[in-house]
Design a protein around this motif. Sequence first.
Motif, short mmCIF file in Angstrom:
data_model
loop_
_atom_site.label_atom_id
_atom_site.label_comp_id
_atom_site.label_asym_id
_atom_site.label_seq_id
_atom_site.Cartn_x
_atom_site.Cartn_y
_atom_site.Cartn_z
N VAL A 56 -2.16 -2.64 0.60
CA VAL A 56 -1.05 -3.59 0.54
C VAL A 56 0.20 -2.98 -0.09
CG1 VAL A 56 -0.31 -5.79 -0.47
CG2 VAL A 56 -2.58 -5.59 0.55
N THR A 57 0.03 -2.23 -1.17
CA THR A 57 1.22 -1.74 -1.88
C THR A 57 1.73 -0.40 -1.39
OG1 THR A 57 -0.11 -0.68 -3.61
CG2 THR A 57 0.56 -2.97 -3.97
N ASN A 58 0.91 0.34 -0.65
CA ASN A 58 1.35 1.66 -0.20
C ASN A 58 1.40 1.76 1.32
OD1 ASN A 58 2.18 4.29 -0.32
ND2 ASN A 58 0.18 5.14 -0.78
N CYS A 59 0.30 1.49 1.99
CA CYS A 59 0.23 1.68 3.44
C CYS A 59 1.12 0.71 4.21
CB CYS A 59 -1.21 1.56 3.91
SG CYS A 59 -2.31 2.81 3.21
N LEU A 60 1.06 -0.58 3.86
CA LEU A 60 1.88 -1.55 4.59
C LEU A 60 3.37 -1.32 4.35
CD1 LEU A 60 -0.07 -4.93 4.26
CD2 LEU A 60 -0.25 -3.15 6.00
N GLN A 61 3.70 -0.82 3.19
CA GLN A 61 5.09 -0.54 2.84
C GLN A 61 5.71 0.48 3.80
OE1 GLN A 61 5.46 0.63 -1.24
NE2 GLN A 61 7.44 1.56 -0.94
N LYS A 62 4.88 1.33 4.39
CA LYS A 62 5.37 2.38 5.27
C LYS A 62 5.57 1.92 6.71
CE LYS A 62 3.24 5.93 2.47
NZ LYS A 62 2.16 6.89 2.35
N ILE A 63 5.15 0.69 7.03
CA ILE A 63 5.31 0.19 8.39
C ILE A 63 6.69 -0.42 8.55
CG2 ILE A 63 4.47 -1.46 10.11
CD1 ILE A 63 1.68 -1.13 8.93
N GLU A 64 7.49 0.21 9.38
CA GLU A 64 8.85 -0.26 9.62
C GLU A 64 8.82 -1.62 10.30
OE1 GLU A 64 12.81 1.04 12.09
OE2 GLU A 64 11.33 2.57 11.58
N GLY A 65 9.59 -2.55 9.78
CA GLY A 65 9.68 -3.88 10.37
C GLY A 65 9.03 -4.96 9.53
N ILE A 66 8.16 -4.58 8.59
CA ILE A 66 7.58 -5.58 7.71
C ILE A 66 8.61 -5.94 6.65
CG2 ILE A 66 5.84 -6.05 5.92
CD1 ILE A 66 3.85 -4.47 7.53
#
Length: 94
Positions: A56-66
């Motif tokens: 949640v704090t690292n991987c999702l942060q890298k998805i452009e558009g979230i």
Amino acid sequence: MITAIILINAERTKVNEVAERLADMPEISEVFSVSGNYDVVAVARVAYNDALAELVTNCLQKIEGIEQTNTMLAFKAYSRHDLEAMFSLGGTED
């Protein structure tokens, strides 16, 4: 096994891209585009709290558009439906 439901707001033009990126992640078991207050719902299943925190704090942060997430932990499952069997095409005719 820890199950989390992640509610996601995404940029309007990137909803499909966000959903596809999530679906490719091994920690994510299901992804749905939805109506209502959120654009995408993802179900994550991980072994440890630390793995969920990393997701949640690292991987999702890298998805452009979230733009924003809201994560809920599941305490107990009350239904264990086999979704594949439920939606199979092998139905009977009347």
